[in-house]
Every structure is written in C-alpha cells, then in structure tokens.
Motif scaffolding. Structure first.
Motif, PDB file in Angstrom:
ATOM      1  N   GLU A  84       0.836  -1.201   0.000  1.00  0.00           N
ATOM      2  CA  GLU A  84       0.000   0.000   0.000  1.00  0.00           C
ATOM      3  C   GLU A  84       0.874   1.256   0.000  1.00  0.00           C
ATOM      4  N   ILE A  88      -5.900   7.041   3.289  1.00  0.00           N
ATOM      5  CA  ILE A  88      -6.750   8.223   3.128  1.00  0.00           C
ATOM      6  C   ILE A  88      -7.470   8.550   4.429  1.00  0.00           C
ATOM      7  N   GLN A 115      -5.052  12.645   2.340  1.00  0.00           N
ATOM      8  CA  GLN A 115      -4.305  11.402   2.234  1.00  0.00           C
ATOM      9  C   GLN A 115      -2.885  11.604   2.753  1.00  0.00           C
ATOM     10  N   SER A 138      -0.476  -0.859  -4.548  1.00  0.00           N
ATOM     11  CA  SER A 138      -1.886  -0.521  -4.384  1.00  0.00           C
ATOM     12  C   SER A 138      -2.004   0.892  -3.825  1.00  0.00           C
ATOM     13  N   ARG A 139      -3.075   1.577  -4.224  1.00  0.00           N
ATOM     14  CA  ARG A 139      -3.351   2.922  -3.710  1.00  0.00           C
ATOM     15  C   ARG A 139      -4.634   2.932  -2.874  1.00  0.00           C
ATOM     16  N   ASP A 140      -5.152   1.772  -2.537  1.00  0.00           N
ATOM     17  CA  ASP A 140      -6.412   1.688  -1.799  1.00  0.00           C
ATOM     18  C   ASP A 140      -6.271   0.715  -0.637  1.00  0.00           C
ATOM     19  N   GLY A 142      -8.300   0.484   1.749  1.00  0.00           N
ATOM     20  CA  GLY A 142      -9.629   0.213   2.293  1.00  0.00           C
ATOM     21  C   GLY A 142     -10.126   1.329   3.196  1.00  0.00           C
ATOM     22  N   ARG A 143     -11.141   1.027   3.984  1.00  0.00           N
ATOM     23  CA  ARG A 143     -11.729   2.006   4.900  1.00  0.00           C
ATOM     24  C   ARG A 143     -11.824   1.454   6.317  1.00  0.00           C
ATOM     25  N   ASN A 147      -6.403   0.800   7.004  1.00  0.00           N
ATOM     26  CA  ASN A 147      -6.234   2.167   6.521  1.00  0.00           C
ATOM     27  C   ASN A 147      -6.082   3.143   7.689  1.00  0.00           C
TER      28      ASN A 147
END
Length: 203
Positions: A84, A88, A115, A138-140, A142-143, A147
């Motif tokens: 990652e 964010i 971010q 990866s740039r995500d 999750g939430r 993260n």
C-alpha cells in the motif's frame, strides 16, 4: 530516535478467527536472519482489530521513536500481496470492528490531510517480488482498521509501509515465501532510514 524497527499485525476480527497478519508479524519479528541484519531485534505490536487500539496501543508504540515501521493486515478477498502506497482520511461506518463498534465519523482526523503517502522507495517491491512475483502496488488500503492505522503511522518522520496479505495457511509454502520477502522489505526500510540520516548529516 532509538533505531528500532516496529513490526505490526492485527488480531482476529469477525469472520477471521486467526489473522494471518499476526502470524507474519510474529514470525518476522523473531526471524533470526532479520535480527542478524538489523543488529537490534525488531519490536512487535499486535493490534486488537478495534478503533480504540490505535490510541491505546499504536500511538504509545510510535512515541518510542521507531526508525522504521512495517505494518501487515489481511485483505480477505485478495489473491495477491499488495504493497500500500497511501492511506486516506476516511473511515467506513458500515463495518464494525472486533468489539462491534463502527467509526464515529467519516474522517479519521478532522484537520488531517485527505491522504498521506508512503515515502518508501520502489525498491521494496522489487525485493518482495524476489520472493513472491505476484505482489503489486496498491493505492487503496480500504476504509477499515488497516487504513486507519496506516494513516496514523504515516504521520511519523520515518519510513512507513503497509503490506496487505491474502488469507494464507500458516503452514503454506506461500506463507514461508512471504515471510522471507518481508525480511527483505524490513532490511530495505532500515537502509532507507540510514540513507536519510546520511543526507541530513551532509546538509
């Protein structure tokens, strides 16, 4: 700065009674080759999969001034290892943590940036791919707690990286390869710390 490497993983949460990220973190922190490379043994932190664990456990560990931070979490639907590159300032109120609580607000920090990005070199992916060719950037993140913990750790003035791993059997060949790759990543993080210190000294 005390010069140690902080390695983190997560404990169990709903539908994941044995979290492979905890297994990876524990095995990495105890890995004899990594201890030889670093000189000082890494410090291990297994976080409860709960939002309040960030303030209760992660923040005090960060206050001890690690030289680098390597974090692991499981992505239950993933098929490959994901490195990652950012976290964010966003949380989901749909998924409860292991204590049954959901995030109290949609932003992780009211005044924080949208971010935070890892400054770690792309070399870490190259070294990890030497053990697991399927891993990707990866740039995500999750939430969820992965993260949230990564976003908080990225406030620190040191190399920080989060690695998402797929569900893996603790006795599988792929788990063994991942841990060997994690040794390479940890070594690269500490190298980046030393390079950064040299650049600051020259200024």
């Amino acid at each position: 700065m005390s010069g140690h490497l902080l390695v983190t993983g997560f404990g169990p949460f709903p539908r994941v009674p044995v979290n492979p990220s905890e297994i990876v973190a524990r095995r990495l922190a105890a890995h004899p080759r990594l201890r030889r490379l670093l000189g000082d043994p890494p410090r291990l932190l297994v976080l409860r999969t709960a939002y309040d664990a960030i303030e209760e456990s992660l923040v005090p560990a960060l206050a001890q001034g690690p030289a680098a931070i390597l974090m692991f979490g499981v992505a239950t639907r993933a098929r490959r290892v994901r490195v990652e590159m950012r976290a964010i300032n966003r949380a989901s109120r749909l998924f409860p943590d292991a204590c049954g609580r959901v995030a109290t607000r949609l932003s992780l920090e009211a005044d924080g940036p949208s971010q935070r990005r890892s400054t770690v070199s792309i070399k870490v992916l190259t070294r990890l791919r030497g053990r697991d060719a399927s891993c990707s950037l990866s740039r995500d993140a999750g939430r969820y707690l992965c993260n949230a913990s990564y976003y908080r750790a990225l406030r620190e003035d040191c190399p920080v990286l989060f690695v998402h791993i797929p569900p893996l059997s603790q006795n599988s060949i792929r788990m063994t390869r991942l841990i060997e790759g994690a040794v390479e990543v940890a070594d690269e993080l500490m190298r980046e710390t030393r390079r950064s210190a040299c650049r600051k000294t020259r200024r």
